[in-house]
Design a protein around this motif. Structure first.
Motif, PDB file in Angstrom:
ATOM      1  N   ARG A  89       0.729  -1.229   0.017  1.00  0.00           N
ATOM      2  CA  ARG A  89      -0.069  -0.020  -0.091  1.00  0.00           C
ATOM      3  C   ARG A  89       0.938   1.227  -0.135  1.00  0.00           C
ATOM      4  NH1 ARG A  89      -5.834  -1.129   2.755  1.00  0.00           N
ATOM      5  NH2 ARG A  89      -6.045  -3.303   1.731  1.00  0.00           N
ATOM      6  N   ALA A  92       1.763   1.895  -3.371  1.00  0.00           N
ATOM      7  CA  ALA A  92       0.679   2.239  -4.330  1.00  0.00           C
ATOM      8  C   ALA A  92       0.444   3.723  -4.170  1.00  0.00           C
ATOM      9  CB  ALA A  92      -0.357   1.468  -3.940  1.00  0.00           C
ATOM     10  N   GLU A  97      -1.368   4.737  -7.520  1.00  0.00           N
ATOM     11  CA  GLU A  97      -2.098   3.817  -7.742  1.00  0.00           C
ATOM     12  C   GLU A  97      -3.204   3.235  -6.773  1.00  0.00           C
ATOM     13  OE1 GLU A  97       1.169   1.744 -10.742  1.00  0.00           O
ATOM     14  OE2 GLU A  97       0.742   0.659  -8.970  1.00  0.00           O
ATOM     15  N   PRO A  98      -4.057   2.451  -7.220  1.00  0.00           N
ATOM     16  CA  PRO A  98      -5.015   1.778  -6.314  1.00  0.00           C
ATOM     17  C   PRO A  98      -4.436   0.860  -5.461  1.00  0.00           C
ATOM     18  CG  PRO A  98      -5.834   1.540  -8.536  1.00  0.00           C
ATOM     19  CD  PRO A  98      -4.519   2.156  -8.489  1.00  0.00           C
ATOM     20  N   SER A 100      -3.502  -2.082  -2.664  1.00  0.00           N
ATOM     21  CA  SER A 100      -3.706  -3.429  -2.794  1.00  0.00           C
ATOM     22  C   SER A 100      -5.014  -3.828  -2.220  1.00  0.00           C
ATOM     23  CB  SER A 100      -2.785  -4.231  -2.001  1.00  0.00           C
ATOM     24  OG  SER A 100      -2.417  -3.902  -0.657  1.00  0.00           O
ATOM     25  N   PRO A 127      -5.902  -2.971  -8.452  1.00  0.00           N
ATOM     26  CA  PRO A 127      -4.114  -2.773  -8.113  1.00  0.00           C
ATOM     27  C   PRO A 127      -3.280  -3.815  -8.662  1.00  0.00           C
ATOM     28  CG  PRO A 127      -5.548  -3.926  -6.240  1.00  0.00           C
ATOM     29  CD  PRO A 127      -6.559  -3.784  -7.436  1.00  0.00           C
ATOM     30  N   ARG A 128      -2.133  -3.418  -8.459  1.00  0.00           N
ATOM     31  CA  ARG A 128      -1.094  -4.389  -8.790  1.00  0.00           C
ATOM     32  C   ARG A 128      -0.976  -5.669  -8.011  1.00  0.00           C
ATOM     33  NH1 ARG A 128       3.617  -2.163 -11.415  1.00  0.00           N
ATOM     34  NH2 ARG A 128       3.446   0.024 -11.742  1.00  0.00           N
ATOM     35  N   THR A 287     -12.567   0.845  -6.102  1.00  0.00           N
ATOM     36  CA  THR A 287     -12.120  -0.566  -6.545  1.00  0.00           C
ATOM     37  C   THR A 287     -13.155  -1.605  -5.680  1.00  0.00           C
ATOM     38  OG1 THR A 287     -10.050   0.001  -6.987  1.00  0.00           O
ATOM     39  CG2 THR A 287     -10.560  -2.493  -6.511  1.00  0.00           C
TER      40      THR A 287
END
Length: 332
Positions: A89, A92, A97-98, A100, A127-128, A287
C-alpha cells in the motif's frame, strides 16, 4: 522459562520462525531465507527468550512445534501478511495507484463468482496486488471484522453490528450427477428419486446443510449413505467418480464447469443464501465498490438467483432461518 520479557520483536526473528514452520527444519529455513543455519537457530532462540516459552520441540535434527508454537505461528503469519500489505500500500500511494486489495470468500464463491466479477472491473481500478483468501464462512466474517480483508463474500448468516451487508442473494441448490448416472436424462430430479442413493453434500450444519436435511425430510427421504465434505468442488469430483449424487450450491457448478458432471434442477427449492460484506462505517474505495457490484451481477446470472432486501435485520433473519423458502415446486 518466565513470562514474556519484551513487547517488541525483531522482524527477522518472526521471519525465521515462519520459515522453520514452513520448511519443517532449520536447515530448510536457512535455505529459504538465504542465511546460515546457526544464524537461524540463534534467531529462534532469541525469539523464545523474548516471549518466555518454547516454540519448538527439539530431538536431534528433528524439530516440531509446541502447542504454544502452533498458536503463536498463526499470529506471526497474520502479522507478516499485514506488514507485506503495508509495504504494497505504501508503494501504491507513492505511485498514485489503487491500493492493494484483499478479498475473503468461501471456496465456492471464490471460485464461482469472484473470477468473473474481477474480470468485469475496469483495469485501471485494479491494483497491482490482489489477494484472494478462500476461507470458511465464519472465517470470512472474522477477516472482515478484523479488517484483514477489505470485503468478503460468504454464505449466510452474516449478521454482526461490525459489518455492512451490501447485498444478499439466494440461488436454488442443484444436483450434480456423473454423465453416466441413470438420472442424467431427467430435466428435473426429484428428491424422492434419491432415497436409495448415496448423497454427497456439505458438512457445515449451521449454513447450507440444515436446509438440505430439512428438504430431504420434507420429501420423506432418509439417506442411508452420506458423504459430507467441506467444499463443493470435492463433492463434484466425488459425484464424477460415481460415488453418489451431489446436492450443492450452484456457484461452483456454474462458475467452474467440470467435465463429466451435469447439473440438474431439483423438485424442491433449497436456497443457498450468500452476500457481500465490508467493515461497518469504513468508506469503500472505488475498487471495492466496483468488485462488490460486479459480484452481484455475476451472482444474479446463476439460474433462479434473486436479490433480497438486506437493509432490515429482522427481514434478513427471516430469510436466513425461516421455512418459507423451502418449496415443493421445481424452479421455473
Amino acid at each position: 522459562m518466565s513470562s514474556m520479557h519484551s513487547n517488541s520483536f525483531d522482524i527477522r526473528q518472526l521471519e525465521a520462525f515462519a520459515a522453520v514452520m514452513s520448511a519443517g527444519s532449520v536447515t530448510g529455513a536457512a535455505r529459504l531465507l538465504g542465511r546460515s543455519q546457526p544464524a537461524v537457530t540463534r534467531l529462534i532462540q532469541d525469539l523464545e527468550s523474548d516471549i518466555g516459552y518454547a516454540l519448538l520441540h527439539r530431538s536431534g535434527p528433528r524439530i516440531s512445534p509446541t502447542a504454544r508454537g502452533l498458536l503463536f505461528h498463526a499470529e506471526v503469519e497474520r502479522h507478516l501478511a499485514s506488514l507485506a500489505h503495508i509495504r504494497e500500500r505504501a508503494n501504491a500511494i507513492g505511485l498514485d495507484e489503487p491500493a492493494s486489495l484483499t478479498i475473503a470468500a468461501t471456496p465456492s464463491l471464490a471460485a464461482g463468482v469472484l473470477p468473473q466479477a474481477i474480470a468485469a472491473v475496469a483495469p485501471d481500478l485494479l491494483p497491482r496486488h490482489l489477494h484472494v483468501q478462500a476461507l470458511a464462512a465464519e472465517n470470512v466474517v472474522q477477516a472482515v471484522l478484523a479488517r484483514s480483508a477489505d470485503f468478503g463474500i460468504a454464505s449466510l448468516p452474516l449478521e454482526h453490528p461490525g459489518l455492512e451487508v451490501h447485498w444478499v442473494a439466494d440461488a436454488p441448490c442443484v444436483v450434480a450427477l456423473a454423465v453416466s448416472d441413470r438420472l442424467a436424462g431427467n430435466d428435473v430430479v426429484r428428491l424422492a428419486d434419491l432415497a436409495d442413493r448415496r448423497i454427497i453434500t456439505l458438512a457445515n450444519p449451521y449454513r447450507l446443510r440444515h436446509r438440505v436435511d430439512e428438504a430431504l425430510e420434507r420429501a420423506g427421504v432418509t439417506p442411508q449413505r452420506i458423504i459430507d465434505v467441506n467444499a463443493s468442488m470435492t463433492a463434484l469430483t466425488m459425484a464424477r467418480a460415481g460415488l453418489g449424487v451431489a446436492i450443492v450450491e450452484p456457484a461452483t457448478v456454474c462458475g467452474v464447469p467440470l467435465e463429466g458432471i451435469i447439473m440438474r434442477v431439483l423438485d424442491h427449492t433449497i436456497p443457498f443464501l450468500f452476500g457481500a460484506i465490508s467493515p461497518a462505517a469504513l468508506p469503500m474505495t472505488p475498487t471495492v465498490a466496483a468488485v462488490i457490484d460486479a459480484a452481484r451481477t455475476v451472482a444474479l446470472a446463476m439460474p433462479g438467483c434473486r436479490l433480497h432486501d438486506s437493509s432490515g435485520d429482522d427481514a434478513l433473519a427471516d430469510t436466513v432461518y425461516g421455512q418459507t423458502l423451502l418449496s415443493e415446486e421445481a424452479p421455473s
